[in-house]
Design a protein around this motif. Structure first.
Motif, mmCIF file in Angstrom:
data_model
loop_
_atom_site.group_PDB
_atom_site.id
_atom_site.type_symbol
_atom_site.label_atom_id
_atom_site.label_comp_id
_atom_site.label_asym_id
_atom_site.label_seq_id
_atom_site.Cartn_x
_atom_site.Cartn_y
_atom_site.Cartn_z
ATOM 1 N N VAL A 242 -4.654 39.570 109.467
ATOM 2 C CA VAL A 242 -5.203 40.670 109.156
ATOM 3 C C VAL A 242 -4.331 42.066 109.941
ATOM 4 C CG1 VAL A 242 -7.026 42.117 108.738
ATOM 5 C CG2 VAL A 242 -7.477 40.035 108.353
ATOM 6 N N ASP A 243 -4.276 41.589 110.986
ATOM 7 C CA ASP A 243 -3.643 42.580 112.080
ATOM 8 C C ASP A 243 -2.138 42.818 111.772
ATOM 9 O OD1 ASP A 243 -3.396 43.283 115.469
ATOM 10 O OD2 ASP A 243 -3.478 44.709 113.969
ATOM 11 N N HIS A 244 -1.519 41.666 111.810
ATOM 12 C CA HIS A 244 0.050 41.680 111.739
ATOM 13 C C HIS A 244 0.482 41.504 110.261
ATOM 14 C CE1 HIS A 244 -0.200 41.427 116.155
ATOM 15 N NE2 HIS A 244 0.142 40.283 116.266
ATOM 16 N N GLY A 245 -0.034 40.868 109.695
ATOM 17 C CA GLY A 245 0.426 40.351 108.184
ATOM 18 C C GLY A 245 0.014 41.328 107.117
ATOM 19 N N ILE A 246 -1.225 41.545 106.897
ATOM 20 C CA ILE A 246 -1.767 42.545 105.900
ATOM 21 C C ILE A 246 -1.252 43.964 106.131
ATOM 22 C CG2 ILE A 246 -3.506 43.302 104.366
ATOM 23 C CD1 ILE A 246 -3.201 40.452 104.134
ATOM 24 N N GLU A 247 -0.654 44.201 105.092
ATOM 25 C CA GLU A 247 -0.089 46.083 105.127
ATOM 26 C C GLU A 247 -1.149 46.717 105.053
ATOM 27 O OE1 GLU A 247 0.853 43.944 102.757
ATOM 28 O OE2 GLU A 247 3.174 43.821 102.582
ATOM 29 N N ARG B 10 3.202 40.998 104.706
ATOM 30 C CA ARG B 10 4.577 41.390 104.861
ATOM 31 C C ARG B 10 5.346 40.241 105.572
ATOM 32 N NH1 ARG B 10 2.035 44.524 109.187
ATOM 33 N NH2 ARG B 10 2.423 46.322 108.139
ATOM 34 N N GLY B 11 4.772 39.242 105.726
ATOM 35 C CA GLY B 11 5.685 38.068 106.309
ATOM 36 C C GLY B 11 6.128 38.523 107.751
ATOM 37 N N ILE B 12 6.685 37.244 108.315
ATOM 38 C CA ILE B 12 7.114 37.686 109.715
ATOM 39 C C ILE B 12 8.665 38.030 109.912
ATOM 40 C CG2 ILE B 12 7.879 36.416 111.821
ATOM 41 C CD1 ILE B 12 5.406 34.708 111.380
ATOM 42 N N ASP B 13 8.763 39.028 110.663
ATOM 43 C CA ASP B 13 10.283 39.745 110.629
ATOM 44 C C ASP B 13 10.946 38.787 111.652
ATOM 45 O OD1 ASP B 13 11.551 43.180 111.870
ATOM 46 O OD2 ASP B 13 12.352 41.369 111.150
ATOM 47 N N LEU B 14 11.620 37.936 110.963
ATOM 48 C CA LEU B 14 12.459 37.124 112.006
ATOM 49 C C LEU B 14 13.746 37.823 112.826
ATOM 50 C CD1 LEU B 14 12.868 33.942 109.538
ATOM 51 C CD2 LEU B 14 11.226 34.530 111.421
ATOM 52 N N VAL B 15 13.842 39.073 112.313
ATOM 53 C CA VAL B 15 15.185 39.760 113.093
ATOM 54 C C VAL B 15 14.453 40.317 114.471
ATOM 55 C CG1 VAL B 15 16.249 41.881 113.081
ATOM 56 C CG2 VAL B 15 16.374 40.638 111.118
ATOM 57 N N ALA B 16 13.344 40.488 114.407
ATOM 58 C CA ALA B 16 12.516 40.920 115.459
ATOM 59 C C ALA B 16 12.217 39.853 116.336
ATOM 60 C CB ALA B 16 10.975 41.592 115.280
ATOM 61 N N VAL B 17 12.083 38.694 115.636
ATOM 62 C CA VAL B 17 11.840 37.481 116.679
ATOM 63 C C VAL B 17 13.169 37.162 117.337
ATOM 64 C CG1 VAL B 17 11.526 34.934 116.461
ATOM 65 C CG2 VAL B 17 10.202 36.305 115.143
ATOM 66 N N ARG B 18 14.348 37.188 116.557
ATOM 67 C CA ARG B 18 15.719 37.008 117.659
ATOM 68 C C ARG B 18 15.776 38.021 118.450
ATOM 69 N NH1 ARG B 18 18.852 33.591 114.261
ATOM 70 N NH2 ARG B 18 18.199 33.429 112.133
ATOM 71 N N GLN B 19 15.282 39.080 118.238
ATOM 72 C CA GLN B 19 15.372 40.311 119.146
ATOM 73 C C GLN B 19 14.310 40.040 120.216
ATOM 74 O OE1 GLN B 19 15.204 44.102 117.431
ATOM 75 N NE2 GLN B 19 15.264 45.330 119.215
ATOM 76 N N THR B 20 13.472 39.755 120.198
ATOM 77 C CA THR B 20 12.584 39.232 121.314
ATOM 78 C C THR B 20 13.048 38.048 122.153
ATOM 79 O OG1 THR B 20 10.592 39.926 119.940
ATOM 80 C CG2 THR B 20 10.116 38.741 121.909
ATOM 81 N N LEU B 21 13.752 37.139 121.693
ATOM 82 C CA LEU B 21 14.328 36.084 122.319
ATOM 83 C C LEU B 21 15.423 36.675 123.171
ATOM 84 C CD1 LEU B 21 14.371 33.340 119.607
ATOM 85 C CD2 LEU B 21 13.036 33.059 121.806
#
Lengths: 186, 746
Positions: free
Chosen positions: B341-346, B382-393
């Motif tokens: 709910v917090d991260h996924g749903i817009e 919205r799904g998971i932002d894989l670009v943000a995941v890469r950035q975090t890594l």
């Protein structure tokens, strides 16, 4: 035959002469009982109310990807108990082999584990006032886990402090653990 | 006066336990009804039932002296009474009030003591709020009914549960006699204890079966003895052979009868234990339905906190799993729902802009998959932002080039790392990065799996595969470094015998063609840090093809042993989070096998392959070792175990003995290449053993290393004088030094 008043007086005076103040013995009710064991040839202690059992170690089953102080698992009454080498916990680079065939099974909060010991020396009854805080020059790798030191030099360990240590358990969040993904071959 | 005064302490304790169990059921059922009312509207039957639940709880609490619970429940009952009469409606605010009150009552049911009427601060605040609500309705509270008559006590004990039994529970074979209930309550502790005892029976059965095999071997040995005696008799006229043959025949007949009897008994015992396990297992099952209320509550709370309308759909609640699995699952599911709910749903606006319905959807669905249940949590966010995941890594310190080369699967694996979060702010709801790590840890603990799939703009699905039982699991036993390891059979696709020509190198390590594709190959020892003999490039290797989700990986092992049923037990305190190991199992021969975690292995293999491709680790190309056998002689169990571990992890096979005499006995039966002995031992010490070996016709060639705590020059001289080829002081011993010394001598 009833005594005469003068006879009673003599007896009373004699009793007063013989009477001594009552010697107040210190109550041992709140004395601390500590099991003393040998580690690296030196005496250490653990509070008896933390101790569940003392056993001779049978087989030790090593578990890979764990810190060196977690020697592996021993079995007792159908349960697996983690065997801890305090020697390696206090000195991660400790080398050598010591004959430490005893396991002291202890509990601290919800955790139950076994401490490896070279020998078991008996139980001490200690006046709490006689247990001193660890001296300033104590080995810093041990000091955080010492609840007190006796006059004879028995270092009493705190099981709760050990369990609360960052690197005591294997692989907890934020704690060091061997990462299998980048493990170099030995 | 409480009727408790007339009961003896044991009866009182039993009644208290029953009250607590019943009280929690009342609270749970009441919450379910309130949710139904909120969803469907004020239905008269539902309101009547809600009132009745509150009334029953109040009555039981008052009867047994749980004053705090009784007072609060009385006011809850009053509020429901007002709504039932139609004087007020169940508004969201009122729903919050009632649910909050039920939370406090639940705490009271669990923690309060009979006779204790001092409210906690929270209870007082809740009571005040309820009374203010009632006062605002201008409705007088209903008078407190008199204490239930004493004859009602028995009904508390045998009252049937409200909910229908789980679908997987068998129907009773005989209907209960009239006047008796078909179900009774069993304390969870008692059930867990019974389950543990049945598990122990199973282990004992496995060990007994091993004994049966030993009996069969003895019989075989006796047969051979008999053959030898018969040969002797044909070559000799002595009556000794006749007598020996007669005796051997007699023993053979009796042993045969005993063995047959034993196997028959074992078959019967196995059947009975299996049946007991199945029945106890069924008793320990709970339906997934019991999660529904809790998850619904979470969605409701987070939806209001984040101001996003969200609908929860729950399907498959009738499926049942081991209660322990369900208990362990609750917290992770709460995390997943909150995350969804917090991260996924817009937000509503964002959803409308994306052409989605304004109300977000979170769907929890269960389905059966063989011997497990798959529970999936899907959101249409919205799904998971894989670009943000890469950035975090990268921000966390991983080399950018390495991060760029990670596949989407490998990226989503990183989300399960402790502390990982792409959220810049920790919200009230989530963002601490602890949710997915907790999920993974819990699934590891119960022997399950977790997978994550995401699609940008479409949503995310997290699938949890749950074992139906935490008891027996079918596993493939393999050996590595002379130690048995167990791999859940559900994840084993195939065992392959790999010839050197079968392997291809595509740049990120070796692969083998299998099942219509290329499957990567990695030595299992590289993943879990257990050394074992390595193979020369021209050697045949045994590989186990693991499947985890849609990923496959072939792991090479020393040997594949057998498929077997095992009971997976936890490793022990302090070892809750060991990578790639999910538990331990006792085998029939008394040995312990580590149970491996296929998900961790596949993930680790993937990361390692990535590192190899990036050049940060070097694949081993050392030549193979023939198996060397070393005899360790020491009277100290701990030292023997430690030296054995050091040597086995270096790839040697190890035999042990407790003193010199025992060592000679072992050497008489087994081949050894080298002896490591302590100096000080009972019966025959190391010096005497060494002298004996060096003067023995067939054992003199054996190298002897003396490892001892005696470190004085005189001791060393004595050791060397006895014939030892090397002398090592214990306190200086390292694996490296020991292996180096062995290599010099062999």
């Amino acid at each position: 035959m009833a005594m005469t008043p003068s006879e009673q007086t003599v007896l009373d005076r004699r009793a007063q002469g013989l009477a001594r103040p009552r010697r107040r013995t210190k109550s041992r009710h709140n004395w601390r009982r500590v099991l003393v064991f040998t580690l690296l040839g030196k005496p250490y202690g653990v509070d008896l109310d933390r101790l569940e059992a003392i056993i001779r170690i049978g087989d030790i089953y090593p578990v890979p990807m764990t810190p060196p102080h977690l020697q592996g698992i021993i079995r007792r009454q159908g349960q697996s108990i983690t065997l801890v080498s305090l020697r390696h916990f206090f000195d991660r680079g400790a080398e050598g082999v010591y004959d430490a065939d005893y396991a002291l099974i202890v509990g601290a909060g919800s955790k139950r584990f076994a401490i490896q010991a070279e020998d078991v020396d008996g139980v001490l009854r200690l006046d709490p006032e006689a247990v001193r805080p660890p001296p300033d020059n104590m080995d810093p790798s041990q000091r955080p886990y010492v609840s007190g030191v006796t006059a004879d030099g028995v270092v009493i360990l705190s099981m709760e402090s050990l369990v609360a240590a960052d690197h005591f358990a294997a692989g907890q969040p934020g704690r060091q653990r061997a990462d299998p993904r980048t493990q170099e071959r030995p | 006066m409480s009727f408790n005064d007339d009961l003896d302490p044991d009866q009182l304790v039993e009644l208290e336990q029953i009250f607590r169990a019943e009280g929690l059921e009342h609270v749970k059922r009441l919450a379910e009804i309130l949710f139904e009312i909120e969803e469907k509207g004020a239905d008269e039957e539902l309101l009547i039932e809600a009132f009745r639940q509150a009334h029953n709880l109040k009555g039981s609490a008052a009867l047994l002296g749980f004053e705090r619970v009784a007072r609060l429940t009385h006011r809850i009952e009053d509020v429901i009474g007002v709504i039932k009469r139609g004087d007020q409606t169940l508004t969201p605010a009122t729903m919050d009030l009632l649910l909050g009150g039920l939370d406090v009552i639940r705490e009271g049911v669990n923690l309060s003591k009979p006779g204790d009427d001092t409210l906690t601060i929270e209870e007082q605040a809740t009571l005040t709020t309820l009374e203010q609500w009632l006062a605002a309705c201008d409705t007088s509270p209903t008078p407190r009914p008199p204490t239930e008559p004493r004859s009602q006590v028995d009904k508390v004990v045998v009252q049937a549960p409200e909910t229908s039994p789980p679908r997987t529970m068998p129907e009773p074979s005989r209907s209960a006699p009239e006047g008796q209930d078909a179900f009774i309550r069993v304390a969870v502790d008692a059930l867990n204890s019974l389950t543990a005892q049945v598990d122990d029976l199973f282990e004992a059965q496995v060990q007994a079966e091993t004994m049966g095999q030993e009996l069969s071997r003895l019989r075989h040995g006796l047969d051979q003895l008999l053959t030898g005696v018969q040969t002797l008799r044909s070559e000799s006229t002595s009556s000794v052979a006749d007598d020996t043959e007669d005796l051997a025949n007699l023993m053979n007949v009796r042993l045969e009868a005993a063995t047959e009897h034993f196997h028959r008994d074992m078959q019967g015992l196995s059947r009975r234990i299996r049946k007991a396990q199945e029945e106890v297992g069924r008793m320990g099952l709970a339906t997934l339905d019991s999660l529904h209320v809790k998850l619904r509550r979470q969605v409701r709370e987070v939806s209001r906190t984040t101001n996003k309308p969200v609908e929860l759909r729950f399907q498959g609640g009738e499926y049942a799993v081991d209660r322990r699995v369900l208990d362990a699952l609750t917290e992770p599911l709460v995390h997943l729902i909150r995350n969804a709910v917090d991260h996924g749903i817009e937000s509503e606006d964002q959803r409308q802009a994306a052409g989605k319905p304004p109300t977000g959807l979170v769907e929890v669905r269960a389905r059966h998959l063989g011997d497990s249940v798959e529970l999936s949590i899907r959101d249409d966010g919205r799904g998971i932002d894989l670009v943000a995941v890469r950035q975090t890594l990268v921000e966390a310190g991983r080399p950018p080039k390495e991060v760029d080369e990670l596949t989407d699967d490998q990226l989503t694996d990183r989300l399960f790392d402790s502390g990982f979060s792409t959220q810049r702010q920790v919200s009230e709801v989530s963002g601490r990065g602890v949710g997915l790590d907790v999920v993974k840890h819990t699934m590891d603990r119960v022997g399950g799996e977790v997978r994550l799939e995401t699609s940008a703009g479409q949503g995310t699905t997290i699938s949890l595969r749950l074992p139906l039982s935490m008891s027996t699991v079918r596993c493939l036993l393999v050996s590595l470094g002379n130690r048995p390891l167990a791999i859940p059979a559900a994840n084993v696709q195939k065992v392959l015998i790999l010839q050197p020509a079968d392997l291809l190198d595509l740049g990120h390590g070796e692969v083998v063609e299998f099942g219509g594709g290329h499957v990567p190959v990695t030595p299992l020892q590289d993943l879990i840090g257990m050394a074992s003999p390595t193979w020369a490039p021209q050697s045949t290797r045994t590989a186990v093809v693991l499947q985890f989700g849609d990923r496959r990986w072939a792991l090479t092992v020393d040997d594949v042993l057998e498929y077997t049923q095992i009971i997976v037990k936890p490793l022990g305190d302090l070892l809750e989070r060991v990578p790639a190991v999910s538990g331990i199992a006792l085998l029939g021969d008394g040995d312990l096998a580590l149970v491996l975690n296929p998900g961790d292995l596949v993930r680790a293999a993937g990361s390692r392959a990535q590192a190899v491709g990036a050049g940060s680790t070097t694949p081993d190309t050392s030549s193979g070792l023939a198996e060397r056998v070393i005899l360790v002689v020491d009277d100290s169990i701990a030292t023997r175990s430690l030296e054995r571990s050091l040597l086995e992890s270096a790839g040697y096979k190890v035999l042990t003995a407790t003193d010199g005499f025992d060592a000679l006995d072992v050497l008489g039966r087994s081949r050894c290449d080298l002896v490591i002995t302590d100096a000080q031992m009972p019966h025959m010490n190391g010096f005497e053993l060494t002298r004996t070996l060096k003067s023995h016709a067939t054992l003199a060639h054996l190298p002897v290393i003396m490892i001892t705590s005696l470190g004085s020059p005189e001791d060393i001289e004595q050791g060397m004088a006895s014939g030892a080829d090397a002398y090592v002081v214990k306190k200086n011993l390292t694996q490296h030094e020991l292996v180096s010394t062995i290599n010099q001598l062999l």
